[in-house]
Design a protein around this motif. Sequence first.
Motif, PDB file in Angstrom:
ATOM      1  N   ASN A 296     -21.251   8.797 -13.290  1.00  0.00           N
ATOM      2  CA  ASN A 296     -22.247   8.841 -14.360  1.00  0.00           C
ATOM      3  C   ASN A 296     -23.136  10.074 -14.261  1.00  0.00           C
ATOM      4  O   ASN A 296     -23.415  10.739 -15.274  1.00  0.00           O
ATOM      5  N   ALA A 297     -23.591  10.383 -13.057  1.00  0.00           N
ATOM      6  CA  ALA A 297     -24.422  11.571 -12.875  1.00  0.00           C
ATOM      7  C   ALA A 297     -23.638  12.836 -13.200  1.00  0.00           C
ATOM      8  O   ALA A 297     -24.169  13.791 -13.786  1.00  0.00           O
TER       9      ALA A 297
ATOM     10  N   GLU B 283      -2.628  16.177 -11.213  1.00  0.00           N
ATOM     11  CA  GLU B 283      -2.009  15.380 -12.268  1.00  0.00           C
ATOM     12  C   GLU B 283      -3.080  14.942 -13.257  1.00  0.00           C
ATOM     13  O   GLU B 283      -4.287  15.079 -13.010  1.00  0.00           O
ATOM     14  N   LEU B 284      -2.635  14.419 -14.386  1.00  0.00           N
ATOM     15  CA  LEU B 284      -3.541  13.951 -15.423  1.00  0.00           C
ATOM     16  C   LEU B 284      -4.337  12.742 -14.947  1.00  0.00           C
ATOM     17  O   LEU B 284      -3.866  11.973 -14.101  1.00  0.00           O
ATOM     18  N   PRO B 285      -5.547  12.561 -15.485  1.00  0.00           N
ATOM     19  CA  PRO B 285      -6.346  11.397 -15.095  1.00  0.00           C
ATOM     20  C   PRO B 285      -5.709  10.106 -15.573  1.00  0.00           C
ATOM     21  O   PRO B 285      -5.090  10.060 -16.636  1.00  0.00           O
ATOM     22  N   GLN B 286      -5.880   9.054 -14.789  1.00  0.00           N
ATOM     23  CA  GLN B 286      -5.328   7.750 -15.128  1.00  0.00           C
ATOM     24  C   GLN B 286      -6.462   6.742 -15.293  1.00  0.00           C
ATOM     25  O   GLN B 286      -7.353   6.669 -14.461  1.00  0.00           O
ATOM     26  N   GLY B 287      -6.426   5.975 -16.375  1.00  0.00           N
ATOM     27  CA  GLY B 287      -7.409   4.911 -16.572  1.00  0.00           C
ATOM     28  C   GLY B 287      -8.537   5.304 -17.502  1.00  0.00           C
ATOM     29  O   GLY B 287      -8.896   6.478 -17.629  1.00  0.00           O
TER      30      GLY B 287
ATOM     31  N   ALA C 259     -13.716   9.662 -20.180  1.00  0.00           N
ATOM     32  CA  ALA C 259     -14.927  10.390 -20.558  1.00  0.00           C
ATOM     33  C   ALA C 259     -15.046  11.692 -19.770  1.00  0.00           C
ATOM     34  O   ALA C 259     -15.457  12.725 -20.318  1.00  0.00           O
ATOM     35  N   LEU C 260     -14.677  11.667 -18.489  1.00  0.00           N
ATOM     36  CA  LEU C 260     -14.729  12.874 -17.681  1.00  0.00           C
ATOM     37  C   LEU C 260     -13.725  13.906 -18.185  1.00  0.00           C
ATOM     38  O   LEU C 260     -14.046  15.091 -18.308  1.00  0.00           O
TER      39      LEU C 260
END
Length: 393
Positions: free
Chosen positions: A136-137, A167-171, A176-177
């Motif tokens: 979050n920060a 690799e690509l983000p999962q989840g 949002a990141l």
Amino acid sequence: MTPTLGLDLTPLAGPLTTLQRLEADLAARFLERDDAVRTLLVAVLAQQHVAVLGPPGTAKSLLVERLAARITTPGSPTQPFVWLLTRFTTPDELFGPISVVGLKRDEYRRITRHKLPEARFAFLDEIFKANSAILNALLALLNERVFDNGPTRLPVPLVTCVGAANELPQGDELAALWDRFALRFMVGYVSEAAFPRLLRLAALATPPVTISATALTSLHQAVPQVAIPDPIIAALAQLRTELAGKHIVASDRRWRQSLDLLRAHALLEGRGQVEEDDLTILREALWQTPEQRSEIGRHVARLAHPLIARAVELSDQALSIHEATMAAQREPHQDDQAKMQAAVEGATRLKTVATQLNRLVEQAQSQGQKTDRLMRMHTQVQTLRQQIAELVL
């Protein structure tokens, strides 16, 4: 229709020339990283963040560190904040330890000296391993350029953060990141054609080109003033429609961010208004998956420069021919005659591709268009062809 007046770049001639020299210098020192250097500099000019996907050992962090070091403050180069994230990374490591003196005063605040909240440039390796304790920060810091230090919301000086991953983000938690990075590009190991050059690569004797933080700030202030003519807006609307037809959808925020990317690209090219050629940067901005990037690249190329679009197709075709020919040479069940035949056929097909690319260069010259990129692709194909021809000799 009233013609759009571009920004007068005369007062920026010095800083802009220096930045262009810096780009050429970095590209000369990093083999097959021209696109990466260009993308990073556009991000720095637009004050946006970049996600870099690629395996370890592809000079991701080194490139960011070298770029940051070229931006000098009085008396010293800029030092980026560099950190490797794991799922065990604590907020103290990124944002600074809790102040003991503050706790004695019933104040919960961090000592941010030499940490991310005070950095102008940052490289966060394995960015998508960030845990919920820091996520979050990190989101607020990247998007809003603020850091909540206890009860106080502080502005941060961050210009550009580069987040690297394998690799690509999962989840959904990381979606949002991922969206905080306006530009995204992929790097791999150097090509087979360039590998011998990599082994012989030596440090350049010339001193590195640098640019002052003051000069860079003047360019930052100029970016929003670069004009975007109505035909470019129309081209963006057409691109959005075409991509939607391919089930590629970018958020309204990302399309708005793209305007500053276009402006920054035009400025780096030495122009005071956006032109069709600048649309090429959107290939690195609108995709969610690597497959989409290729599709976006084809649509953008057709809008930005039809000749280059055709050249890209020919260049991809040449790479496929080269890879197939080299694979045939490694096939253990092929006899020497079959391998020779495959090499002859490959060399002949690459000669045809090179001829077609040369015609595109001539066509661009006759139309008064830039030929630098076409010439680079033609040279690359000639290099591939020479490698195959050496198998025949």
